[in-house]
Design a protein around this motif. Structure first.
Motif, mmCIF file in Angstrom:
data_model
loop_
_atom_site.group_PDB
_atom_site.id
_atom_site.type_symbol
_atom_site.label_atom_id
_atom_site.label_comp_id
_atom_site.label_asym_id
_atom_site.label_seq_id
_atom_site.Cartn_x
_atom_site.Cartn_y
_atom_site.Cartn_z
ATOM 1 N N VAL A 226 54.625 -10.989 65.552
ATOM 2 C CA VAL A 226 53.268 -12.548 65.048
ATOM 3 C C VAL A 226 52.173 -12.000 65.903
ATOM 4 N N PRO B 245 52.268 -18.254 67.032
ATOM 5 C CA PRO B 245 51.975 -18.236 65.612
ATOM 6 C C PRO B 245 50.881 -19.524 65.896
ATOM 7 N N TYR C 270 54.126 -13.833 60.608
ATOM 8 C CA TYR C 270 53.078 -14.687 60.780
ATOM 9 C C TYR C 270 53.742 -15.565 59.311
ATOM 10 N N ARG C 271 53.721 -14.298 58.451
ATOM 11 C CA ARG C 271 54.373 -15.224 57.431
ATOM 12 C C ARG C 271 55.710 -15.965 57.088
ATOM 13 N N PHE D 112 57.916 -15.329 59.705
ATOM 14 C CA PHE D 112 58.413 -16.232 60.400
ATOM 15 C C PHE D 112 57.921 -17.891 60.466
ATOM 16 N N THR D 113 57.125 -17.904 59.912
ATOM 17 C CA THR D 113 57.054 -19.728 59.315
ATOM 18 C C THR D 113 56.651 -19.659 58.102
ATOM 19 N N LYS D 114 57.624 -19.697 57.027
ATOM 20 C CA LYS D 114 58.592 -19.099 55.962
ATOM 21 C C LYS D 114 59.419 -19.139 55.369
ATOM 22 N N LYS E 227 62.348 -17.529 58.112
ATOM 23 C CA LYS E 227 62.947 -17.784 59.655
ATOM 24 C C LYS E 227 64.497 -16.570 59.213
ATOM 25 N N TYR F 231 63.103 -12.997 58.103
ATOM 26 C CA TYR F 231 61.982 -12.211 59.403
ATOM 27 C C TYR F 231 62.663 -12.220 60.002
#
Length: 160
Positions: A87, A126, A135-136, A138-140, A142, A145
């Motif tokens: 990220v 983030p 980033y996408r 990691f946040t949406k 996991k 990721y």
């Protein structure tokens, strides 16, 4: 030679001595040796191991520290290989970390930089994302990721 360069080099000589005496297990940090056998103190090849018990475990990630003549007034540029999945790592490989920018202090050591980067592996920020795809995920997503992180760790086995 500018006096600033003298300060940078003398500080790096001290850093090298201190590192050789005592450094965290699994880490590597050493100035580049040129083909003629001389050492370039301004560029260090490093290895940051993934922490045990994290998705980064088993990976030994190559990192280059590039020091300027303004070191330690200015932080080194820290670079993973281009395309490194994290990220807070730009597509170029440059690391985005507060202690390397806004929170930099001349007292920060090579050891603190490398341990800080290791900590960043499993605790990305983030709010300061440098790479869209990681980033996408990691946040949406996991799970995906984590899968990518584990695959990357396998691509960087121990060098020993």
């Amino acid at each position: 030679m500018a006096s600033g360069g003298g300060i940078a080099r003398s500080r790096l000589v001290e850093e090298r001595k201190s590192w050789r005496k005592n450094h965290p297990h699994g880490f590597v940090a050493k100035p580049v040796t040129l083909p003629d056998g001389t050492v370039n103190l301004m560029v260090w090849n490093c290895v940051v191991p993934g922490k045990e018990g994290t998705d980064w475990e088993g990976g030994y990630f190559p990192l280059t520290l590039q020091f300027s003549e303004d070191y330690p007034t200015r932080p080194p540029v820290c670079m993973f290989p281009a395309g490194f999945f994290h990220v807070n790592v730009y597509p170029t490989g440059a690391v985005c970390l507060s202690i390397l920018s806004s929170a930099w202090k001349p007292s920060i050591t090579v050891r603190q930089i490398l341990v800080g980067i290791q900590d960043l592996f499993d605790h990305p920020n983030p709010a300061s994302a440098a790479q869209d795809i990681s980033y996408r995920l990691f946040t949406k997503n996991k799970a995906e990721y984590k899968k990518r992180v584990r695959e990357q760790a396998k691509r960087y086995p121990p060098v020993v």
